[in-house]
Design an enzyme around this catalytic site. Structure first.
Site, PDB file in Angstrom:
ATOM      1  N   TYR A 164      -1.348   5.807   8.117  1.00 47.33           N
ATOM      2  CA  TYR A 164      -1.739   4.613   8.904  1.00 47.33           C
ATOM      3  C   TYR A 164      -0.511   3.869   9.451  1.00 47.33           C
TER       4      TYR A 164
ATOM      5  N   SER B  46       5.781  -3.399  -1.478  1.00 47.79           N
ATOM      6  CA  SER B  46       4.512  -4.110  -1.339  1.00 47.79           C
ATOM      7  C   SER B  46       4.599  -5.461  -2.027  1.00 47.79           C
TER       8      SER B  46
ATOM      9  N   LYS C 287       6.047   1.028  -7.355  1.00 45.76           N
ATOM     10  CA  LYS C 287       6.832   0.349  -6.305  1.00 45.76           C
ATOM     11  C   LYS C 287       8.005  -0.409  -6.935  1.00 45.76           C
TER      12      LYS C 287
ATOM     13  N   PHE D 265     -15.903 -10.602  -3.403  1.00 42.20           N
ATOM     14  CA  PHE D 265     -15.548 -10.613  -4.824  1.00 42.20           C
ATOM     15  C   PHE D 265     -15.156 -12.021  -5.285  1.00 42.20           C
TER      16      PHE D 265
ATOM     17  N   TYR E   8       0.211   1.655  -9.710  1.00 37.56           N
ATOM     18  CA  TYR E   8       0.694   1.664  -8.317  1.00 37.56           C
ATOM     19  C   TYR E   8       1.809   0.631  -8.146  1.00 37.56           C
TER      20      TYR E   8
ATOM     21  N   ASP F  89      -7.629  -9.285  -9.449  1.00 38.69           N
ATOM     22  CA  ASP F  89      -7.356 -10.015  -8.206  1.00 38.69           C
ATOM     23  C   ASP F  89      -6.739 -11.381  -8.494  1.00 38.69           C
TER      24      ASP F  89
ATOM     25  N   ASP G 253       6.059  18.255   1.465  1.00 38.72           N
ATOM     26  CA  ASP G 253       5.938  17.254   0.409  1.00 38.72           C
ATOM     27  C   ASP G 253       7.298  16.595   0.160  1.00 38.72           C
TER      28      ASP G 253
ATOM     29  N   PHE H   1       7.572   6.147   3.928  1.00 39.43           N
ATOM     30  CA  PHE H   1       6.210   5.639   3.726  1.00 39.43           C
ATOM     31  C   PHE H   1       5.433   6.473   2.710  1.00 39.43           C
TER      32      PHE H   1
ATOM     33  N   ASN I 262       2.480  15.566   3.846  1.00 41.41           N
ATOM     34  CA  ASN I 262       1.715  16.687   3.278  1.00 41.41           C
ATOM     35  C   ASN I 262       0.229  16.592   3.623  1.00 41.41           C
ATOM     36  N   LEU I 263      -0.136  15.607   4.442  1.00 46.39           N
ATOM     37  CA  LEU I 263      -1.507  15.427   4.953  1.00 46.39           C
ATOM     38  C   LEU I 263      -2.532  15.184   3.844  1.00 46.39           C
ATOM     39  N   CYS I 264      -2.093  14.698   2.673  1.00 39.49           N
ATOM     40  CA  CYS I 264      -3.069  14.455   1.604  1.00 39.49           C
ATOM     41  C   CYS I 264      -3.947  13.249   1.927  1.00 39.49           C
TER      42      CYS I 264
HETATM   43  P1  NAD Z   1      -1.392   6.183   4.148  1.00 44.77           P
HETATM   44  O1  NAD Z   1      -2.046   6.822   2.986  1.00 44.77           O
HETATM   45  O2  NAD Z   1      -2.182   6.065   5.409  1.00 44.77           O
HETATM   46  O3  NAD Z   1      -0.017   6.918   4.489  1.00 44.77           O
HETATM   47  C1  NAD Z   1       0.777   7.544   3.504  1.00 44.77           C
HETATM   48  C2  NAD Z   1       1.043   8.959   3.982  1.00 44.77           C
HETATM   49  O4  NAD Z   1       1.857   9.617   3.015  1.00 44.77           O
HETATM   50  C3  NAD Z   1      -0.228   9.798   4.150  1.00 44.77           C
HETATM   51  O5  NAD Z   1      -0.227  10.376   5.439  1.00 44.77           O
HETATM   52  C4  NAD Z   1      -0.126  10.865   3.060  1.00 44.77           C
HETATM   53  O6  NAD Z   1      -0.694  12.085   3.488  1.00 44.77           O
HETATM   54  C5  NAD Z   1       1.376  10.941   2.858  1.00 44.77           C
HETATM   55  N1  NAD Z   1       1.805  11.374   1.520  1.00 44.77           N
HETATM   56  C6  NAD Z   1       1.410  10.911   0.310  1.00 44.77           C
HETATM   57  N2  NAD Z   1       2.057  11.547  -0.670  1.00 44.77           N
HETATM   58  C7  NAD Z   1       2.902  12.415  -0.073  1.00 44.77           C
HETATM   59  C8  NAD Z   1       3.847  13.371  -0.559  1.00 44.77           C
HETATM   60  N3  NAD Z   1       4.038  13.554  -1.864  1.00 44.77           N
HETATM   61  N4  NAD Z   1       4.550  14.090   0.346  1.00 44.77           N
HETATM   62  C9  NAD Z   1       4.355  13.934   1.673  1.00 44.77           C
HETATM   63  N5  NAD Z   1       3.467  13.068   2.182  1.00 44.77           N
HETATM   64  C10 NAD Z   1       2.745  12.319   1.320  1.00 44.77           C
HETATM   65  O7  NAD Z   1      -0.880   4.738   3.672  1.00 44.77           O
HETATM   66  P2  NAD Z   1      -0.278   3.543   4.522  1.00 44.77           P
HETATM   67  O8  NAD Z   1      -1.250   2.424   4.461  1.00 44.77           O
HETATM   68  O9  NAD Z   1       0.214   4.010   5.831  1.00 44.77           O
HETATM   69  O10 NAD Z   1       0.945   3.139   3.581  1.00 44.77           O
HETATM   70  C11 NAD Z   1       2.259   3.567   3.837  1.00 44.77           C
HETATM   71  C12 NAD Z   1       3.175   3.005   2.763  1.00 44.77           C
HETATM   72  O11 NAD Z   1       3.080   1.588   2.740  1.00 44.77           O
HETATM   73  C13 NAD Z   1       2.865   3.473   1.340  1.00 44.77           C
HETATM   74  O12 NAD Z   1       4.078   3.666   0.661  1.00 44.77           O
HETATM   75  C14 NAD Z   1       2.115   2.313   0.750  1.00 44.77           C
HETATM   76  O13 NAD Z   1       2.251   2.272  -0.647  1.00 44.77           O
HETATM   77  C15 NAD Z   1       2.817   1.140   1.419  1.00 44.77           C
HETATM   78  N6  NAD Z   1       2.000  -0.060   1.491  1.00 44.77           N
HETATM   79  C16 NAD Z   1       0.785  -0.006   2.123  1.00 44.77           C
HETATM   80  C17 NAD Z   1      -0.006  -1.147   2.178  1.00 44.77           C
HETATM   81  C18 NAD Z   1      -1.356  -1.110   2.859  1.00 44.77           C
HETATM   82  O14 NAD Z   1      -2.156  -2.006   2.655  1.00 44.77           O
HETATM   83  N7  NAD Z   1      -1.667  -0.130   3.691  1.00 44.77           N
HETATM   84  C19 NAD Z   1       0.439  -2.350   1.601  1.00 44.77           C
HETATM   85  C20 NAD Z   1       1.688  -2.366   0.977  1.00 44.77           C
HETATM   86  C21 NAD Z   1       2.469  -1.208   0.929  1.00 44.77           C
HETATM   87  C1  UD1 Z   2      -4.901  -4.740  -2.539  1.00 44.55           C
HETATM   88  C2  UD1 Z   2      -4.198  -4.252  -3.784  1.00 44.55           C
HETATM   89  C3  UD1 Z   2      -2.681  -4.376  -3.570  1.00 44.55           C
HETATM   90  C4  UD1 Z   2      -2.268  -3.589  -2.338  1.00 44.55           C
HETATM   91  C5  UD1 Z   2      -3.060  -4.107  -1.135  1.00 44.55           C
HETATM   92  C6  UD1 Z   2      -2.785  -3.279   0.091  1.00 44.55           C
HETATM   93  C7  UD1 Z   2      -5.746  -4.690  -5.625  1.00 44.55           C
HETATM   94  C8  UD1 Z   2      -6.013  -5.519  -6.839  1.00 44.55           C
HETATM   95  N1  UD1 Z   2      -4.649  -5.031  -4.936  1.00 44.55           N
HETATM   96  O1  UD1 Z   2      -4.521  -6.080  -2.339  1.00 44.55           O
HETATM   97  O2  UD1 Z   2      -2.003  -3.877  -4.694  1.00 44.55           O
HETATM   98  O3  UD1 Z   2      -0.883  -3.735  -2.099  1.00 44.55           O
HETATM   99  O4  UD1 Z   2      -4.473  -3.996  -1.415  1.00 44.55           O
HETATM  100  O5  UD1 Z   2      -3.224  -3.972   1.220  1.00 44.55           O
HETATM  101  O6  UD1 Z   2      -6.476  -3.770  -5.310  1.00 44.55           O
HETATM  102  N2  UD1 Z   2     -12.386  -8.288  -1.077  1.00 44.55           N
HETATM  103  C9  UD1 Z   2     -13.753  -8.512  -1.101  1.00 44.55           C
HETATM  104  N3  UD1 Z   2     -14.584  -7.454  -0.898  1.00 44.55           N
HETATM  105  C10 UD1 Z   2     -14.120  -6.176  -0.661  1.00 44.55           C
HETATM  106  C11 UD1 Z   2     -12.732  -5.967  -0.641  1.00 44.55           C
HETATM  107  C12 UD1 Z   2     -11.888  -7.046  -0.863  1.00 44.55           C
HETATM  108  O7  UD1 Z   2     -14.200  -9.638  -1.294  1.00 44.55           O
HETATM  109  O8  UD1 Z   2     -14.946  -5.251  -0.507  1.00 44.55           O
HETATM  110  C13 UD1 Z   2     -11.473  -9.434  -1.266  1.00 44.55           C
HETATM  111  C14 UD1 Z   2     -10.563  -9.309  -2.482  1.00 44.55           C
HETATM  112  O9  UD1 Z   2     -11.172  -9.820  -3.613  1.00 44.55           O
HETATM  113  C15 UD1 Z   2      -9.343 -10.130  -2.017  1.00 44.55           C
HETATM  114  C16 UD1 Z   2      -9.326  -9.925  -0.496  1.00 44.55           C
HETATM  115  O10 UD1 Z   2     -10.627  -9.487  -0.134  1.00 44.55           O
HETATM  116  O11 UD1 Z   2      -9.557 -11.484  -2.281  1.00 44.55           O
HETATM  117  C17 UD1 Z   2      -8.317  -8.882  -0.050  1.00 44.55           C
HETATM  118  O12 UD1 Z   2      -8.555  -7.676  -0.766  1.00 44.55           O
HETATM  119  P1  UD1 Z   2      -7.822  -6.297  -0.409  1.00 44.55           P
HETATM  120  O13 UD1 Z   2      -7.958  -6.023   1.040  1.00 44.55           O
HETATM  121  O14 UD1 Z   2      -8.324  -5.264  -1.359  1.00 44.55           O
HETATM  122  O15 UD1 Z   2      -6.291  -6.617  -0.649  1.00 44.55           O
HETATM  123  P2  UD1 Z   2      -5.540  -7.181  -1.966  1.00 44.55           P
HETATM  124  O16 UD1 Z   2      -6.470  -7.346  -3.097  1.00 44.55           O
HETATM  125  O17 UD1 Z   2      -4.754  -8.352  -1.545  1.00 44.55           O
END
Ligand code: NAD
Ligand code: UD1
Length: 337
Positions: free
Chosen positions: A11, A124, A152, A217, A148, A294, A58, A80, A32-34
């Site tokens: 993403y 994060s 990080k 929630f 998780y 939460d 990978d 990422f 790795n497209l997982c």
């Molecule tokens: P995502 O799952 O869409 O992207 C991660 C990508 O990494 C995927 O395409 C997956 O196939 C690939 N991947 C996973 N393990 C792998 C491996 N061992 N080797 C090669 N590829 C691998 O997630 P995203 O939302 O794009 O998140 C990207 C980064 O940002 C992650 O490190 C995530 O922890 C961090 N992050 C995301 C959020 C969020 O809400 N999306 C919030 C905070 C931090």
């Molecule tokens: C969650 C993760 C956090 C991660 C982040 C990525 C948990 C406890 N935390 O954060 O580690 O980095 O996602 O973006 O999972 N909510 C609802 N209904 C739903 C989903 C969410 O009410 O179906 C509420 C939650 O209670 C929260 C808010 O929406 O108050 C945001 O939730 P979410 O999008 O899951 O993000 P975080 O909890 O902040």
């Protein structure tokens, strides 16, 4: 610059890769497209004007990384690739430590061997644990409440130790708050597998009729309307933040840590109402008990990024909802169709 983007078809990685192309860099995507679909490469090509190089592999494969780093003459890496579902990490901690910690370790070893010492890492806001003092600033105490988050935090510690041990490294940890939204064209966005854990993808699926109603929630938190408050950041602002971090970090030794957030919190009900405006529907919801783990509120102090990177968010909650809706309504099955 030649930039290796691990997790580049995911993403945030795919949209950042598009921005890298648009800014004149040459991204090389490794994944790795997982948790992603290769069709995203066509979308990057359509929007960015050229198809980036893609390596299916990978991050734990050190030999592969060394080959790619050397052959593509990589200048910097944006890392990422990781697993990111909190609940899953509680059920499968070893998979999370293996992908997220071992994966980063393998990458750092490979970079050291080849002599590439510029890294931007996806951290994060989860590293602030269950903090109660808002806003969250970078020097706030760190802790983890699940595997998780722990993964990080462990990587951040590894980066800090490496920065001390070898002053040739430039290591940047970006602590994302709550990334949401899609490309404004509606051609690229997020498509979680299974039931979405996160708020915005869940609401988007309610809006297209794939889910009956949002489960809110908890509504007795100490927040203005009782529902959880978060710092939502448009994924395109986040992508821009990576460009700014790269520009700042490359060739600047040390560990650099930045919050990437807007500095503004929005409640669950506010997000639901904003999405309703974007899609022109009243979206149903039910109040259910709070989700374990939460926190009531979480938002960033974004000043360090503004002052040192010259970056700040520019897209509003309405933009986040409108762009998510454009993507979700045209791609209800993500990239699979
Ligand atoms: P995502 O799952 O869409 O992207 C991660 C990508 O990494 C995927 O395409 C997956 O196939 C690939 N991947 C996973 N393990 C792998 C491996 N061992 N080797 C090669 N590829 C691998 O997630 P995203 O939302 O794009 O998140 C990207 C980064 O940002 C992650 O490190 C995530 O922890 C961090 N992050 C995301 C959020 C969020 O809400 N999306 C919030 C905070 C931090
Ligand atoms: C969650 C993760 C956090 C991660 C982040 C990525 C948990 C406890 N935390 O954060 O580690 O980095 O996602 O973006 O999972 N909510 C609802 N209904 C739903 C989903 C969410 O009410 O179906 C509420 C939650 O209670 C929260 C808010 O929406 O108050 C945001 O939730 P979410 O999008 O899951 O993000 P975080 O909890 O902040």
């Amino acid at each position: 610059m030649n930039i290796l983007v691990t997790g580049g078809t995911g993403y945030i990685g795919s949209l950042t890769s598009l921005r890298l192309l648009e800014a004149g860099h040459r991204p090389v995507l490794l994944d790795n497209l997982c948790n992603s679909h290769p069709a995203v490469l066509d979308r990057i090509a359509t929007l960015g004007g050229s198809r980036p190089q893609f390596v299916q592999g990978d991050v734990r494969d050190r030999a592969l990384l060394e080959r790619v780093l050397a052959e593509a003459q990589i200048d910097a890496v944006i890392h990422f690739a990781a697993l990111k579902a909190v609940g899953e990490s509680v059920a499968q901690p070893l998979a999370y430590y293996d992908n997220n910690v071992n994966g980063t370790l393998a990458l750092l070893h490979a970079m050291q061997t080849v002599g590439v010492r510029n890294l931007v890492f996806s951290s994060s806001a989860t590293v602030y644990g269950a903090a109660e003092q808002m806003p969250l600033y970078e020097d706030a105490p760190l802790s983890a409440t699940n595997p998780y988050g722990q993964s990080k935090l462990m990587v951040e510690h590894m980066l800090a130790d490496l920065a001390v041990a070898d002053p040739r490294w430039s290591l940047t940890a970006l602590r994302y708050f709550n990334p949401v939204g899609a490309h404004p064209s509606g051609l690229m966005g997020e498509h979680p597998q299974g039931v979405p854990n996160n708020l915005m993808p869940y609401i988007a699926q309610v809006a297209v009729g794939q889910r009956a109603s949002l489960r809110v929630f908890g509504n007795t938190y100490p927040t203005p309307d009782g529902t959880g408050v978060r710092d939502f950041i448009h994924v395109m602002d986040l992508a821009d933040g990576h460009l700014a971090a790269l520009q700042h970090g490359v060739g600047r030794p040390g560990l650099h840590v930045f919050n990437l957030g807007s500095g503004q919190g929005h409640s669950v009900l506010e997000v639901l109402a904003a999405f309703g405006q974007a899609c022109g529907k009243n979206l149903p919801f039910d109040i259910v008990p709070p989700r374990p783990g939460d926190v009531a509120s979480s938002w960033a102090d974004p000043r360090r990024a503004r002052e040192m990177l010259g970056w700040h968010t520019t897209r509003s909650l309405a933009d986040m909802c409108a762009d998510t809706w454009r993507w979700q309504s045209t791609h209800p099955q993500g990239y699979s169709v």
